[in-house]
Design a protein around this motif. Structure first.
Motif, mmCIF file in Angstrom:
data_model
loop_
_atom_site.group_PDB
_atom_site.id
_atom_site.type_symbol
_atom_site.label_atom_id
_atom_site.label_comp_id
_atom_site.label_asym_id
_atom_site.label_seq_id
_atom_site.Cartn_x
_atom_site.Cartn_y
_atom_site.Cartn_z
ATOM 1 N N THR A 23 12.459 -24.560 30.614
ATOM 2 C CA THR A 23 13.592 -25.449 31.529
ATOM 3 C C THR A 23 13.399 -25.053 33.027
ATOM 4 O OG1 THR A 23 15.329 -23.827 31.126
ATOM 5 C CG2 THR A 23 14.950 -25.431 29.427
ATOM 6 N N GLY A 24 13.376 -23.725 33.384
ATOM 7 C CA GLY A 24 12.984 -23.448 34.644
ATOM 8 C C GLY A 24 11.762 -24.015 35.384
ATOM 9 N N VAL A 25 10.714 -24.016 34.684
ATOM 10 C CA VAL A 25 9.555 -24.592 35.260
ATOM 11 C C VAL A 25 9.738 -26.020 35.535
ATOM 12 C CG1 VAL A 25 7.120 -25.274 34.654
ATOM 13 C CG2 VAL A 25 8.179 -22.953 33.955
ATOM 14 N N GLY A 26 10.459 -26.883 34.518
ATOM 15 C CA GLY A 26 10.536 -28.117 34.829
ATOM 16 C C GLY A 26 11.558 -28.619 36.087
ATOM 17 N N THR A 27 12.607 -27.611 36.034
ATOM 18 C CA THR A 27 13.554 -27.740 37.251
ATOM 19 C C THR A 27 12.710 -27.544 38.440
ATOM 20 O OG1 THR A 27 15.173 -27.187 35.841
ATOM 21 C CG2 THR A 27 15.760 -27.159 38.083
ATOM 22 N N ALA A 28 11.943 -26.568 38.544
ATOM 23 C CA ALA A 28 11.304 -25.964 39.920
ATOM 24 C C ALA A 28 10.170 -27.426 40.261
ATOM 25 C CB ALA A 28 10.554 -24.825 39.675
ATOM 26 N N LEU A 29 9.737 -27.925 39.457
ATOM 27 C CA LEU A 29 8.708 -28.805 39.580
ATOM 28 C C LEU A 29 9.458 -30.278 39.983
ATOM 29 C CD1 LEU A 29 5.928 -28.224 37.134
ATOM 30 C CD2 LEU A 29 6.022 -27.848 39.507
ATOM 31 N N PHE A 30 10.489 -30.652 39.118
ATOM 32 C CA PHE A 30 10.947 -31.977 39.562
ATOM 33 C C PHE A 30 12.304 -32.055 39.923
ATOM 34 C CE2 PHE A 30 7.875 -32.477 36.183
ATOM 35 C CZ PHE A 30 7.559 -33.805 36.351
ATOM 36 N N GLY A 31 12.817 -30.801 40.389
ATOM 37 C CA GLY A 31 14.362 -30.765 41.072
ATOM 38 C C GLY A 31 14.182 -31.306 42.385
ATOM 39 N N PRO A 32 13.353 -30.897 43.350
ATOM 40 C CA PRO A 32 13.207 -31.365 44.617
ATOM 41 C C PRO A 32 12.922 -33.003 44.723
ATOM 42 C CG PRO A 32 12.269 -29.362 44.484
ATOM 43 C CD PRO A 32 12.479 -29.829 42.908
ATOM 44 N N LEU A 33 11.998 -33.546 43.532
ATOM 45 C CA LEU A 33 11.861 -34.695 43.514
ATOM 46 C C LEU A 33 12.816 -35.561 43.274
ATOM 47 C CD1 LEU A 33 8.339 -34.499 41.927
ATOM 48 C CD2 LEU A 33 8.753 -34.813 43.943
ATOM 49 N N LEU A 34 13.838 -35.081 42.204
ATOM 50 C CA LEU A 34 14.762 -35.788 41.998
ATOM 51 C C LEU A 34 15.737 -35.968 43.206
ATOM 52 C CD1 LEU A 34 15.828 -34.423 38.486
ATOM 53 C CD2 LEU A 34 14.838 -36.697 39.091
ATOM 54 N N GLY A 35 15.757 -34.945 44.124
ATOM 55 C CA GLY A 35 16.691 -35.107 45.233
ATOM 56 C C GLY A 35 16.234 -35.984 46.194
ATOM 57 N N ALA A 36 14.836 -36.133 46.499
ATOM 58 C CA ALA A 36 14.004 -37.128 47.335
ATOM 59 C C ALA A 36 14.421 -38.774 46.612
ATOM 60 C CB ALA A 36 12.730 -36.891 47.457
ATOM 61 N N VAL A 79 17.640 -20.109 41.695
ATOM 62 C CA VAL A 79 18.593 -19.358 40.859
ATOM 63 C C VAL A 79 18.167 -19.713 39.107
ATOM 64 C CG1 VAL A 79 21.000 -19.361 39.560
ATOM 65 C CG2 VAL A 79 20.651 -19.418 42.165
ATOM 66 N N ILE A 80 17.954 -21.136 38.977
ATOM 67 C CA ILE A 80 17.414 -21.478 37.634
ATOM 68 C C ILE A 80 16.303 -20.959 37.466
ATOM 69 C CG2 ILE A 80 16.369 -23.699 38.079
ATOM 70 C CD1 ILE A 80 18.783 -22.674 35.063
ATOM 71 N N VAL A 81 14.929 -20.964 38.250
ATOM 72 C CA VAL A 81 13.941 -20.509 38.028
ATOM 73 C C VAL A 81 13.754 -19.012 37.806
ATOM 74 C CG1 VAL A 81 11.459 -20.028 39.218
ATOM 75 C CG2 VAL A 81 12.523 -22.183 39.277
ATOM 76 N N GLY A 82 14.621 -18.292 38.668
ATOM 77 C CA GLY A 82 14.698 -16.897 38.501
ATOM 78 C C GLY A 82 15.282 -16.505 37.034
ATOM 79 N N GLN A 83 16.222 -17.395 36.759
ATOM 80 C CA GLN A 83 16.954 -16.832 35.384
ATOM 81 C C GLN A 83 15.897 -17.111 34.194
ATOM 82 O OE1 GLN A 83 20.078 -19.746 34.312
ATOM 83 N NE2 GLN A 83 21.277 -17.906 33.195
ATOM 84 N N SER A 84 15.388 -18.449 34.250
ATOM 85 C CA SER A 84 14.298 -18.509 33.220
ATOM 86 C C SER A 84 13.040 -17.623 33.188
ATOM 87 C CB SER A 84 13.760 -20.092 33.447
ATOM 88 O OG SER A 84 14.752 -21.026 33.349
ATOM 89 N N ALA A 85 12.601 -17.178 34.531
ATOM 90 C CA ALA A 85 11.480 -16.350 34.468
ATOM 91 C C ALA A 85 12.004 -14.811 33.922
ATOM 92 C CB ALA A 85 10.889 -16.074 35.877
ATOM 93 N N ALA A 86 13.030 -14.625 34.283
ATOM 94 C CA ALA A 86 13.709 -13.035 33.709
ATOM 95 C C ALA A 86 13.950 -13.224 32.207
ATOM 96 C CB ALA A 86 14.736 -12.640 34.481
ATOM 97 N N THR A 87 14.427 -14.176 31.716
ATOM 98 C CA THR A 87 14.804 -14.450 30.311
ATOM 99 C C THR A 87 13.317 -14.310 29.547
ATOM 100 O OG1 THR A 87 16.664 -15.847 30.884
ATOM 101 C CG2 THR A 87 15.657 -16.285 28.730
ATOM 102 N N ALA A 88 12.487 -15.007 29.837
ATOM 103 C CA ALA A 88 11.095 -14.809 29.369
ATOM 104 C C ALA A 88 10.404 -13.445 29.262
ATOM 105 C CB ALA A 88 10.145 -15.845 29.846
ATOM 106 N N LEU A 89 10.519 -12.740 30.557
ATOM 107 C CA LEU A 89 9.804 -11.343 30.682
ATOM 108 C C LEU A 89 10.775 -10.340 29.915
ATOM 109 C CD1 LEU A 89 8.504 -11.504 34.270
ATOM 110 C CD2 LEU A 89 7.521 -11.816 32.173
ATOM 111 N N THR A 90 11.989 -10.629 30.010
ATOM 112 C CA THR A 90 12.763 -9.551 29.451
ATOM 113 C C THR A 90 12.886 -9.809 27.774
ATOM 114 O OG1 THR A 90 14.119 -9.855 31.395
ATOM 115 C CG2 THR A 90 15.057 -8.442 29.595
#
Length: 409
Positions: free
Chosen positions: A62-75, A362-373
């Motif tokens: 979910t973090g990967v999807g947000t990181a890639l498309f979040g700014p595009l949705l803002g635009a 925030v969401i990318v960090g949360q998602s990445a840490a969730t996976a690694l941890t």
């Protein structure tokens, strides 16, 4: 009598009056699905597939999807308007959440869950940055001079506190729903909240608030390269560190509670962090001006890191809750400070983009840490996994040190 009435000065405008009383509870609740999704998907997959590692990886998508498309949705919102973008993404996001809640308990391949999680992140409604954009537009249109600066500062403080409160208490809602209604309930609940409150947020009259004042154009915006200034990027690194802490803390806490046979109660224990966090986040508005933003980041970053070291000695649920309570004192003010710095450093006409960057951090960090941890916890146990939030706290403090040096330079 008539002359007296005509001489009475009109009442000065207020932000609440301009936006409307109903705006703030709608905008606050509309953020909740955003905070529930990563944690809810983690809880769902761990319960349905009995794999903390798969749960962490799926929620990370979910973090990967947000990181890639979040700014595009803002635009897209800048180009086509917030209302259209929010209605489309809110509906699509709700349907995808219901789909993954059903698919998790079927014999579907793990890859299908990962793909769905990615799409959930890609369609996640960007309520927080769009709310900031609306309120900034209202302030610029309705206020002048020093009053404009004061109202804008208070607006950013409120928005930061609202984000922080939602991100801390979102897992508590997940824990309550998972404990009382089952592991699929948090995801279904997030879907219903998104459908109702994101739609209400989209249809609110403030959705038509222009981002630029009359007579201005997008050509007057600062160039994109201004977003890459070190002073601005370090604030994004800071929120990334906060996201890393949220993900690492919740996942290691889930492993800690799973060892005791109650993984679904992790969100409830996690809520202890929200008590100190919420109180001190709102209390930032009362700190003296001479206590600079740079000093606040350093001070509360030290509190966060020092309190995190106590996790090494935790052996009981009560001790964990007390440790999280103290950790919360450092969480709220640090996050509010990071957003305040970003608002002050935003290039002209790029505030929504900057806020999207921080929110994505925030969401990318949360998602990445969730996976690694999750991988660490499954392979080495909860005791080792509890070192992950300590490392994340170190990232937050390190970014604060670099920020102070950049500010002096």
């Amino acid at each position: 009598m008539t002359d007296t009435l005509t001489r009475v000065a009109p009442r000065p405008p207020t932000l609440v009056g301009e936006a409307g009383w109903g705006y703030f509870p709608i905008a606050l609740t509309a953020r909740l699905p955003f905070a529930m999704m990563v944690v809810g998907i983690l809880t769902l997959i761990v319960s349905a597939r009995d794999s903390l590692a798969l749960g962490g990886i799926t929620s990370a998508m979910t973090g990967v999807g947000t990181a890639l498309f979040g700014p595009l949705l803002g635009a897209a919102a800048d180009r086509f308007g917030q209302r259209r973008v929010l209605l489309i993404t809110g509906t699509a996001n709700s349907l995808l959440l219901i789909a993954i809640a059903w698919l998790a308990f079927t014999t579907a391949a793990d890859g299908a869950l990962l793909a769905l999680a990615f799409l959930i992140g890609a369609t996640m409604p960007q309520v927080s940055p769009l709310s900031r954009s609306r309120l900034v537009g209202i302030v610029r249109r309705s206020f002048e001079g020093q009053r404009k600066a004061k109202v804008l500062s208070g607006t950013m403080a409120y928005e930061s506190a609202a984000d922080e409160i939602v991100f801390v208490f979102g897992p508590v809602v997940v824990g309550l729903l998972a404990t009382t209604q089952g592991p699929a309930a948090p995801v279904i609940g997030a879907a219903l909240l998104a459908l109702v409150f994101v739609t209400a947020f989209a249809l609110h009259p403030t959705a038509k608030t222009p981002a630029l004042r009359e007579g201005e154009s997008a050509d007057q915006q600062a160039p994109v390269k201004q977003l890459l200034r070190p002073e601005l990027l370090i604030t994004a690194v800071g929120t990334l560190g906060m996201g890393l802490f949220f993900g690492a803390m919740l996942t290691s806490l889930t492993a800690f509670m799973a060892e005791r046979g109650v993984p679904e109660q992790a969100g409830l224990v996690y809520g202890a962090m929200g008590i100190g966090s919420a109180v001190f986040a709102l209390g930032v508005a009362f700190l003296p001006v001479r206590f600079s933003l740079h000093a606040r980041w350093l001070t509360f970053g030290v509190v966060l890191f020092t309190a995190s070291l106590g996790l090494i000695m935790v052996t009981t649920v009560t001790a964990m809750a007390l440790c999280l309570l103290v950790i919360g004192i450092g969480i709220g003010p640090t996050l509010v400070t990071q957003y305040s710095l970003a608002a002050a450093r935003s290039p002209w006409g790029r505030s929504a983009t900057v806020m999207t960057m921080l929110g994505s951090g925030v969401i990318v960090g949360q998602s990445a840490a969730t996976a690694l941890t999750g991988i660490v916890a499954e392979g080495a146990g909860w005791g080792i996994a509890l070192f992950a939030p300590i490392g994340a706290a170190a990232v937050v403090l390190g970014a604060g040190i670099i920020n102070a040096r950049l500010s002096r330079r």
